[in-house]
Enzyme design. Sequence first.
Site, short mmCIF file in Angstrom:
data_model
loop_
_atom_site.label_atom_id
_atom_site.label_comp_id
_atom_site.label_asym_id
_atom_site.label_seq_id
_atom_site.Cartn_x
_atom_site.Cartn_y
_atom_site.Cartn_z
NE ARG A 1 0.73 -9.55 4.68
CZ ARG A 1 1.26 -10.69 4.22
NH1 ARG A 1 1.37 -11.74 5.03
NH2 ARG A 1 1.69 -10.77 2.97
CG HIS B 1 1.66 -1.81 6.46
ND1 HIS B 1 1.40 -3.13 6.76
CD2 HIS B 1 2.06 -1.81 5.16
CE1 HIS B 1 1.62 -3.88 5.72
NE2 HIS B 1 2.03 -3.11 4.73
CG HIS C 1 6.08 -9.99 -0.03
ND1 HIS C 1 6.76 -9.61 1.12
CD2 HIS C 1 5.10 -9.06 -0.21
CE1 HIS C 1 6.23 -8.50 1.59
NE2 HIS C 1 5.23 -8.15 0.83
CE1 TYR D 1 4.69 -4.06 3.19
CE2 TYR D 1 4.57 -4.86 0.93
CZ TYR D 1 3.95 -4.49 2.10
OH TYR D 1 2.58 -4.54 2.18
#
Length: 368
Positions: free
Chosen positions: A216, A321, A346, A355
């Site tokens: 991230r 992102h 995750h 994703y």
Amino acid sequence: MATIRKRGPYQWEVQIRRKGYPPQNKTFNTKAEADAWAAMTESEMARGVWISRGEAEDTTLEEALDRYENEILPGKKGAEPERSVIRTWRALKLAKRALASIRSTDVAAARDEWLKLYKPATILRRLAVLSHLFSIARKEWGMESLSNPVELVRKPQANNARTRRIAEVEQTTSESSDEADQGRGANEGELERIVATTGSTLLPSIIWLAVETAMRRGEIVDLRWEHVDLKRRVAHLPATKNGSARDVPLSTKAVATLQTLRDKRANRDARVTGRVFSIRSDAVTRAFERAVTRARKLYVDECREAQQRPDERFLTDLRFHDLRHEATSRLASIFPMHELTKITGHKDPRMLMRYYHPRAEDLAKRLG
């Protein structure tokens, strides 16, 4: 017993003194309002359900936002994005109002104005911050009488699922592939063009790390040298969005990127420690957006010179992102799902599927 007396030509003061309760004083513009408040307060005291509203009536939303930013925000992982949300609420006229006077209709009005300009996901984040502020004020700041106006507001339906993949090679619509190869920058993908046009010295390395590791934005800017082991090819993240630490494997390109940065730092400092990138998360987003805009303009100019039609999808609707989406989709072709969750962080495979966006043509190749 309540005592009501006139103060000046336009105001009425109410004083209530009852055993077991602190004295209550409040001023109103009309006697009817004074009578109604006195009757309600005395009734609640008589039934043992009275709760002081003084602090909620004396504290403005702006003051509550300041307290929330100073006391609550430092302990949250998403502090920087929420600080931006706080500034948005603070800029409204509503911020001058007392917390006790804010109703769901006031919040709904702000929601409707924002919906004209922003996507539902942005509105939901703003409403969530305000809702948490009211919850904190009621539970921890002694404002038990407060009701949360956000709870009664209809929330916009977020439809922010994205399937945006990064174009690796520029697409053309009017020329053959042989002709396209002769054009300027024909073999440059979106990321190469963005890196080439950015004015930031840090953004290129951040971009390559993001697309190689699926980290991230916040995890990248918070990365510290003492948590990077280039020999083992692992980056340790002690604090992540979901609250769990994890180790991220580094690809050959990610290792090379970090090694270059470390060599530059070693030339200045004998001991390489501290943060890898001296930049805030919001600054990364702004730098990325500026670079995308410049790259798109340059691409359009090149197409105009070559008398080609620009691809409408190339270097448009691209967010930082999306690099995490791209990285996850690439890694999914290498690792099985249970290993991929360890890399991306995750906990729920269903969230991971948001994703993972394989290209249909890539899936078709596997069919043989």
